[in-house]
Design an enzyme around this catalytic site. Structure first.
Site, PDB file in Angstrom:
ATOM      1  N   SER A 119     -44.534   1.086 -12.376  1.00 23.80           N
ATOM      2  CA  SER A 119     -44.223  -0.132 -13.272  1.00 23.80           C
ATOM      3  C   SER A 119     -44.761  -1.453 -12.671  1.00 23.80           C
ATOM      4  O   SER A 119     -44.702  -1.822 -11.558  1.00 23.80           O
ATOM      5  CB  SER A 119     -42.836  -0.200 -12.839  1.00 23.80           C
ATOM      6  OG  SER A 119     -42.307  -1.385 -13.784  1.00 23.80           O
ATOM      7  N   GLY A 120     -45.395  -2.302 -13.634  1.00 24.73           N
ATOM      8  CA  GLY A 120     -46.019  -3.621 -13.036  1.00 24.73           C
ATOM      9  C   GLY A 120     -47.577  -3.353 -12.594  1.00 24.73           C
ATOM     10  O   GLY A 120     -47.935  -4.519 -12.656  1.00 24.73           O
ATOM     11  N   THR A 124     -48.933  -1.043 -20.160  1.00 19.62           N
ATOM     12  CA  THR A 124     -48.563  -1.426 -21.464  1.00 19.62           C
ATOM     13  C   THR A 124     -49.666  -2.393 -22.018  1.00 19.62           C
ATOM     14  O   THR A 124     -50.024  -2.333 -23.107  1.00 19.62           O
ATOM     15  CB  THR A 124     -47.330  -2.220 -21.541  1.00 19.62           C
ATOM     16  OG1 THR A 124     -46.272  -1.244 -20.970  1.00 19.62           O
ATOM     17  CG2 THR A 124     -46.958  -2.794 -22.882  1.00 19.62           C
ATOM     18  N   ASN A 169     -41.445  -5.262 -12.282  1.00 22.17           N
ATOM     19  CA  ASN A 169     -42.066  -5.383 -13.582  1.00 22.17           C
ATOM     20  C   ASN A 169     -40.886  -6.303 -14.577  1.00 22.17           C
ATOM     21  O   ASN A 169     -40.081  -5.586 -14.760  1.00 22.17           O
ATOM     22  CB  ASN A 169     -42.696  -4.369 -14.015  1.00 22.17           C
ATOM     23  CG  ASN A 169     -43.532  -4.702 -15.264  1.00 22.17           C
ATOM     24  OD1 ASN A 169     -43.674  -5.774 -15.603  1.00 22.17           O
ATOM     25  ND2 ASN A 169     -43.991  -3.675 -15.943  1.00 22.17           N
ATOM     26  N   SER A 172     -41.171  -3.747 -18.125  1.00 21.17           N
ATOM     27  CA  SER A 172     -41.278  -2.202 -17.637  1.00 21.17           C
ATOM     28  C   SER A 172     -41.074  -1.303 -18.763  1.00 21.17           C
ATOM     29  O   SER A 172     -39.907  -1.473 -19.235  1.00 21.17           O
ATOM     30  CB  SER A 172     -40.480  -1.987 -16.218  1.00 21.17           C
ATOM     31  OG  SER A 172     -40.798  -0.574 -16.039  1.00 21.17           O
ATOM     32  N   SER A 173     -41.886  -0.355 -19.108  1.00 19.71           N
ATOM     33  CA  SER A 173     -41.616   0.592 -20.075  1.00 19.71           C
ATOM     34  C   SER A 173     -40.671   1.723 -19.534  1.00 19.71           C
ATOM     35  O   SER A 173     -40.967   1.877 -18.421  1.00 19.71           O
ATOM     36  CB  SER A 173     -42.922   1.409 -20.508  1.00 19.71           C
ATOM     37  OG  SER A 173     -43.679   0.487 -21.251  1.00 19.71           O
ATOM     38  N   GLY A 396     -46.016   6.269 -14.299  1.00 21.48           N
ATOM     39  CA  GLY A 396     -46.565   6.910 -12.846  1.00 21.48           C
ATOM     40  C   GLY A 396     -45.685   7.433 -11.787  1.00 21.48           C
ATOM     41  O   GLY A 396     -44.489   7.355 -11.966  1.00 21.48           O
ATOM     42  N   GLU A 398     -43.075   7.954  -9.078  1.00 22.22           N
ATOM     43  CA  GLU A 398     -42.236   6.753  -8.653  1.00 22.22           C
ATOM     44  C   GLU A 398     -41.520   7.261  -7.332  1.00 22.22           C
ATOM     45  O   GLU A 398     -41.071   8.467  -7.388  1.00 22.22           O
ATOM     46  CB  GLU A 398     -41.325   6.567  -9.666  1.00 22.22           C
ATOM     47  CG  GLU A 398     -41.772   5.963 -10.890  1.00 22.22           C
ATOM     48  CD  GLU A 398     -40.677   5.160 -11.749  1.00 22.22           C
ATOM     49  OE1 GLU A 398     -40.751   4.355 -12.784  1.00 22.22           O
ATOM     50  OE2 GLU A 398     -39.492   5.600 -11.665  1.00 22.22           O
TER      51      GLU A 398
END
Length: 1030
Positions: A119-120, A124, A169, A172-173, A396, A398
């Site tokens: 994330s970050g 996206t 992020n 973040s998705s 990804g 985590e």
């Protein structure tokens, strides 16, 4: 290297190797120490510090988030990468997108691009850039433009409903997304389809400190129209809603919820959302917020009751369900016992569970409805055959301090994708080796199939054990689930709990934790909440309420068949495993491309490269493992034509042109360079180089050779330019000379013709020159007049007395006479105008002198040309005492003189001064003699006697003095005029006698060679003057 040029040699992937010490290599495969993580990080850091955020590992692209705007995504950059070979330009996301698009169009096969990372890390944004590139690269029509707009604007809607601010992020998705972009046979976009995976529903009801709920809640409150906010029963302050304040950061400075709301509203219009769709969708969103504000209390019997009915009334209105039924469903649970249904009151804990379960179910299913609605808008309405490019933007690997159920699912997904990734990479490598006829060398790598099987295996895997624990009768807890894991899979080499760990590892594992050894490393999971999140159950009576809702979106999200189905619904992990399996099947049928996104630091600071953070991601993204697989065989491969075209200058046999087969040319070239047999292989169409150092040596040799070639080419080119310029100038000079000679010849011919005509004309004019002017002689006469006047200017008289004049031709005698008169008249006029009053007075004195002396004195004519002066002595020349003695009588004329005594004729220097009434003879400051003019008359005793020679004069005043002075005519004339005694002048010749005090004397005048005045033997005063020249 960011701004590239299609034709520039240095844009080639090998063109940058000469600068590898500063900016690293563009492909990690070319690293000498490919197994060294430190070398990997060093190369990544070098490129990041030069704003080179993209690097290849073979065909995989590694992208480092710069956290700042770079000039890498302009239309110009898109045009540069369009239609160019994958390795001909520096690494870029556009190169990946263009390669997939071109191969899809030419080979009519399907592709996918897998984008993964923490994330970050920029996943996206990367997917957005790929969509923007595909939109630019495709053909354009009005219909296609609409499809493009829908594809691009589906992102803001999905981000609003599926993204949230996390600690790492701001956008973040919180779901996985796979989008198929469909193309027709021309390569134009024909439609699209989106699949979503594992939306993080738990975020709706709970957020960690420093995090927010999904963006759409804040966008609605901040940017929603006033009438919409009133209709939904909301207030604009997010602090008023329980579901929005758990992270304690409802307001974030870096996020503009108002601007994002406008973008979402615009996107709804493009994606064909009706006003009814928007109204019902936001009715659901508002209902979730109202649900979060419902508060319960226990009555005396331990049953939960709703304390404030305002929130539930708004929910009833927005969902279109009866208030009483809704209130009952939120405080009671329906239990079926055989054929009977019994309502059981909920205690406080179960009531809050039911409330949160409903909120999560409503939001999760409405998100799925939203995805389906977008798919309907993107659906291809025409049946022809189509190809697709898939974009998989998924979370990804985590690893947090506390890893829960969501991390378990995410890391399971990454294990499956890593398995696919390695297998497809090895498969592609093996296929290329077989195609090129090179023996395949088995590659040693970590096969994570053992982990995937451990998680998903039927009856024995972690998912199966979790489902069994969820479904078994009796009360199941997270600890019972952990105990069952220890019992059934405790001997697995990749599994560990505190109970199974040795004393050294026990400290890092809590009693409720278990540890899995993933392909990327160890991850410890906390089992608290696993079973609850896996069950994700919604009470039956709540389902019955929402199915009868007048909100058709909510009604479409729940099916009546669910009520008839007595089977327990599939758990979350089972659903996720099945959808993941389906995704793997989809990906296996397509050609892959991979993008790994990395964030350089946790603080989102531009320019900062944190080795610890990046090393962690390199490990969990499996980049070193992938690099090892790529380098297991040959580090570099290139088509013969391309290799020969670039490096042919290194061998005399292939330079400048090789006419034979490219393979033979490359074979001769590498042998000349000195490649060892174990350093390369020759395939059917490509050269394979095993070691990067071999390629580096070739590149360095080419750099040196390039400078030599450039010098030769420059010299040759300059010579060519010089020769070309010389020939051009020579040609121009010849043409110019030819034209000029023609001009000169024509001019000379015209001049000769004119000269002949003129000569004939002037001859005729000369013959007839004495006739009156006519056509025959007028030109000759004009020339004759001109010549005469030009000559005359040199003979014009200079003064009135000059009588000379140029003799004219006979035809100009009258004209000449008139000109002569005009000239004399002009000279006279000029002379008259030049005469001043003083000069006029002097000229009058000249006239008086003429009357006195003309014809009487022999030397007078020679004196005429000598002008008179006003005075020969001014008052400034006289002694002031003398002027005082003269009583300041104004001196009209003065001249030096010599006085001769009457006795011995001794010469004495005196001054003769004439005033208005007297004559003075003075010596310095004394008056020696004074004569008044009135005393001068015609008697003999005072008559003026004068004998004059050319250079001196003597005159006597009878009975007075004998004086000698220069300018005798001037002196006598001025004396006569001042005294008005012209008749008192007596001019004697030869001898003058005089008498003084009864004494007589005489003055004799003679001629001689020079002027002398002396006393003769006779006793007379003798004056000898020079003889006058005749």
């Amino acid at each position: 290297m960011n701004s590239t040029n299609k034709s520039g040699a240095d844009t080639h992937i090998e063109g940058s190797l000469s600068a590898r010490e500063k900016v690293g290599v563009q492909d990690f495969v070319l690293l000498d120490s490919h197994t060294s993580e430190a070398s990997f990080l060093d190369n990544l850091r070098k490129r990041f510090q030069e704003n080179l955020i993209y690097t290849y590992i073979g065909t995989l692209l590694v992208s480092v988030n710069p956290y700042k705007e770079l000039d890498l995504y302009t239309e110009r950059q898109m045009e540069i990468y369009q239609g160019v070979n994958f390795i001909e330009l520096p690494p870029h996301i556009y190169a990946i997108a263009d390669n997939a698009y071109r191969v899809m169009c030419t080979e009519q096969n399907n592709h996918f691009i897998l984008i993964s990372g923490e994330s970050g890390s920029g996943k996206t944004e990367t997917s957005k850039k790929i969509l923007q590139y595909l939109a630019m690269a495709c053909p354009t029509t009005d219909k296609l433009q609409t499809i493009r707009d829908r594809l691009l604007l589906s992102n803001p809607v999905l981000e609003a409903f599926g993204n949230a601010k996390t600690l790492r992020n701001d956008n973040s998705s919180r779901f996985g997304k796979y989008m198929d972009v469909q193309f027709d046979y021309k390569g134009a976009p024909a439609g699209g389809h989106i699949l979503s995976y594992l939306i993080e529903k738990s975020r709706v009801v709970h957020q960690n400190h420093g995090e927010r709920n999904f963006h759409i809640f804040y966008q609605l409150l901040e940017g929603g129209e006033d009438h919409l906010i009133r209709w939904l029963g909301l207030e604009r302050n997010p602090e008023l809603y329980s579901y929005l304040i758990q992270g304690e950061c409802a307001k974030v400075g870096s996020i503009s919820d108002k601007a994002n709301w406008k973008l979402v509203r615009r996107a709804f219009t493009i994606i064909e959302f009706t006003e009814a769709d928007i109204e019902h969708l936001f009715g659901l969103v508002a209902s979730v917020l109202h649900l979060g504000n419902i508060k319960y209390e226990e009555d005396s019997h331990g049953r939960s009751i709703i304390t404030d009915g305002s929130q539930i009334r708004w929910i009833s209105k927005l969902l279109g369900v009866p208030l009483s039924i809704l209130q009952e469903a939120l405080t009671h649970k329906k239990i079926e016992a055989r054929s009977e249904q019994v309502l059981s009151p909920l205690n406080l804990e179960l009531a809050y569970y039911a409330r949160d379960a409903l909120a999560k179910a409503m939001y999760g299913r409405s998100f799925n409805w939203l995805v389906n609605k977008i798919n309907g808008s993107l659906a291809n309405k025409e049946p022809p055959k189509k190809t697709v490019i898939g974009l998989l933007d998924i979370y990804g690997f985590e690893v947090f301090e506390t890893n829960s159920f969501e991390q378990f699912c995410i890391n399971y997904c990454n294990e499956k994708l890593q398995q696919l990734f390695i297998s497809m990479t090895l498969k592609a490598e093996q296929e290329e080796y077989e195609t090129e006829g090179i023996e395949w060398e088995p590659v040693q790598y970590f096969d994570n199939k053992i982990i995937c099987d451990f998680i998903e295996e039927k009856h024995k895997g972690i998912i199966a054990i979790m489902d069994e624990e969820c479904l078994r009768p009796g009360e199941a807890t997270d600890l019972s689930f952990l105990a069952k894991l220890e019992d059934k899979v405790g001997d697995h080499p990749h599994f560990l709990t505190r109970k199974l760990a040795d004393p050294g590892a026990r400290k890092s594992i809590d009693w409720v934790d278990f540890q899995l050894l993933h392909y990327a490393g160890e991850v410890t999971y906390c089992t608290v909440g696993f079973l609850e999140k896996n069950n994700d159950l919604l009470y039956r009576n709540l389902k019955e309420v929402v199915i009868k809702s007048k909100n058709y979106i909510l009604r479409d999200c729940f099916y009546e068949a669910e009520l008839d189905n007595r089977k327990r619904p599939e758990t979350v992990t089972t659903q996720f495993k099945n959808s993941l399996s389906s995704l793997i099947d989809i990906l296996m049928s397509k050609e892959p491309a991979y993008i790994r996104c990395i964030k350089p630091n946790n603080e989102k600071q531009p320019g900062k490269f944190d080795d610890v953070v990046v090393r962690h991601q390199v490990k969990y993204l499996g980049l070193m493992e992938y690099l090892r697989v790529r380098r297991a065989g040959f580090a570099y491969r290139r088509k013969y034509e391309h290799f020969l075209q670039r490096y042919k200058s290194l061998c005399p046999d292939t330079w400048p042109n090789w006419t034979g087969p490219a393979r033979e040319g490359v074979e001769r070239l590498v042998k000349y360079i000195g490649y060892q047999p174990n350093e390369y292989k020759l395939g059917r169409s490509k050269l394979f180089i095993r070691f990067p150092r071999t390629l580096f040596a070739t590149v360095d040799a080419f750099e040196q050779k390039k400078h030599q070639l450039v010098s030769k080419i420059q010299a040759k080119y300059k010579g060519c330019l010089g020769k070309r310029a010389f020939l051009k100038k020579k040609k121009a000079a010849i043409k110019l000379e030819s034209c000029w000679r023609g001009v000169l010849a024509r001019r000379a011919a015209r001049k000769r013709a004119w000269a002949a005509q003129t000569i004939r004309k002037f001859i005729a004019g000369f013959i007839n020159r004495n006739q009156s002017p006519n056509d025959v002689n007028k030109d000759f006469l004009r020339l004759m007049y001109y010549n005469y006047l030009c000559r005359l200017k040199d003979y014009v008289p200079k003064n009135v007395l000059d009588k000379s004049w140029l003799s004219p031709p006979s035809a100009m005698e009258k004209v000449s006479e008139k000109l002569h008169k005009m000239c004399i008249r002009l000279l006279v006029r000029k002379y008259c105008r030049s005469i001043t009053p003083q000069k006029s007075e002097l000229m009058k004195q000249k006239l008086v002198a003429s009357d006195l002396f003309r014809g009487k004195k022999e030397g007078y004519p020679q004196s005429v040309i000598q002008p008179f002066e006003e005075t020969r002595l001014s008052e400034q020349d006289l002694n002031p005492k003398l002027l005082m003695a003269m009583c300041y009588d104004k001196v009209k004329y003065g001249i030096p003189a010599i006085k001769y005594d009457r006795h011995g004729f001794k010469a004495r220097h005196r001054q003769l001064l004439l005033t208005q009434t007297k004559l003075y003879v003075t010596e310095q400051v004394k008056i020696k003699q004074k004569v008044e003019y009135a005393n001068i008359n015609g008697n003999n005793n005072n008559i003026i006697n004068s004998l004059i020679s050319i250079s001196s004069c003597l005159f006597s005043l009878q009975g007075d003095v004998v004086l000698q002075c220069e300018h005798i005519f001037e002196v006598v004339t001025k004396l006569c005029m001042l005294a008005s005694k012209q008749d008192a002048i007596r001019i004697r010749h030869g001898c003058i006698t005089f008498q003084f005090q009864d004494r007589k004397g005489a003055i004799d005048f003679t001629s001689g060679n020079e002027l002398q005045v002396y006393k003769a033997k006779t006793g007379h005063l003798t004056v000898m003057s020079p003889r006058l020249k005749s």
